[in-house]
Enzyme design. Sequence first.
Site, PDB file in Angstrom:
ATOM      1  N   GLU A 187       0.830  -1.207   0.000  1.00  0.00           N
ATOM      2  CA  GLU A 187       0.000   0.000   0.000  1.00  0.00           C
ATOM      3  C   GLU A 187       0.861   1.252   0.000  1.00  0.00           C
ATOM      4  O   GLU A 187       1.921   1.285   0.630  1.00  0.00           O
ATOM      5  CB  GLU A 187      -0.871   0.101   1.266  1.00  0.00           C
ATOM      6  CG  GLU A 187      -1.608  -1.145   1.643  1.00  0.00           C
ATOM      7  CD  GLU A 187      -2.818  -1.434   0.796  1.00  0.00           C
ATOM      8  OE1 GLU A 187      -3.312  -0.507   0.123  1.00  0.00           O
ATOM      9  OE2 GLU A 187      -3.256  -2.593   0.810  1.00  0.00           O
ATOM     10  N   THR A 188       0.351   2.277  -0.676  1.00  0.00           N
ATOM     11  CA  THR A 188       0.879   3.632  -0.531  1.00  0.00           C
ATOM     12  C   THR A 188      -0.275   4.496  -0.031  1.00  0.00           C
ATOM     13  O   THR A 188      -1.369   4.471  -0.606  1.00  0.00           O
ATOM     14  CB  THR A 188       1.421   4.174  -1.865  1.00  0.00           C
ATOM     15  OG1 THR A 188       2.530   3.355  -2.267  1.00  0.00           O
ATOM     16  CG2 THR A 188       1.891   5.612  -1.735  1.00  0.00           C
TER      17      THR A 188
END
Length: 288
Positions: free
Chosen positions: A46-47
């Site tokens: 995830e970002t």
Amino acid sequence: MQIPIFTVDAFTNRPFSGNPAAVCLLENDLDENLHQKIATEMNLSETAFIRKLHPGDDFTKSSCFGLRWFTPANEVPLCGHATLAAAAVLFHVQKNTNSVLTFMTLSGELKARQVEGHIVLDLPLYFTYPQVLQEVEELIKAAVGDMVVQDLRYSPDTKKLLVRLSDAYERSVLEELQVSAQSFLSAEKTGKVKGLILTLKGNSSGKHKGHDFYSRYFSPWYGVLEDPVTGSAHAVLSSYWSEQLGKKEMLAFQCSRRGGELKISLRNDGRVDIAGQIAIVLKGNLTF
């Protein structure tokens, strides 16, 4: 353009374990298509993108922010470990002075606070319902082969299938299980499963005593073969194991290769507090 970016290992206090997330601090609006490009570039599960909600907002003084999460493939509605990471950047790097931070997200308002070296996330609690084996038999076989399955549940809110292995198994069996998550895609015929949780009751004796339950989590449908430590899966696991064990306070361990620990507390308002530690391993700027 320069955007401050950080890599944070969540649900651990040791660098290079737990679950890594990238966190971007957005001073200004970012073109919609750039969110996905950056997440693909970072190539972590995830970002997270933290944005200001009002022109006068400040990452050090404000208490409410917008938050979005992207995998390398798409935007997701909820991500626990990247929320923990986002709160860590605000509390530890930006030295945010508020006791509680509120994030406006696709899953509604999420709150994060600091308690004794942990960051506590206030997450929705998701219930599970009994799942008929026949409907998902091929998927179960792809995941655990001929292992004995003790219970099977489905969470419609999160589209997660919970597979509880027999209490006869030790933690090491779950840790060493070779799982080919890519094969889940063709084995899952219902179209209703987007994440698969394997879980096992904790052992009250032996060298690993202290954990109430163990898990591993797979989501090839979202391009994540195995996630190291998963807050959103524990929003499902918490309701299940609380009911099974008759406990509201639990300690969980996710037995991925990197591993991570989560402190769980069911709240009286029907939500769940999930607490973890963090390690910030990278600070820099995206330049483009």
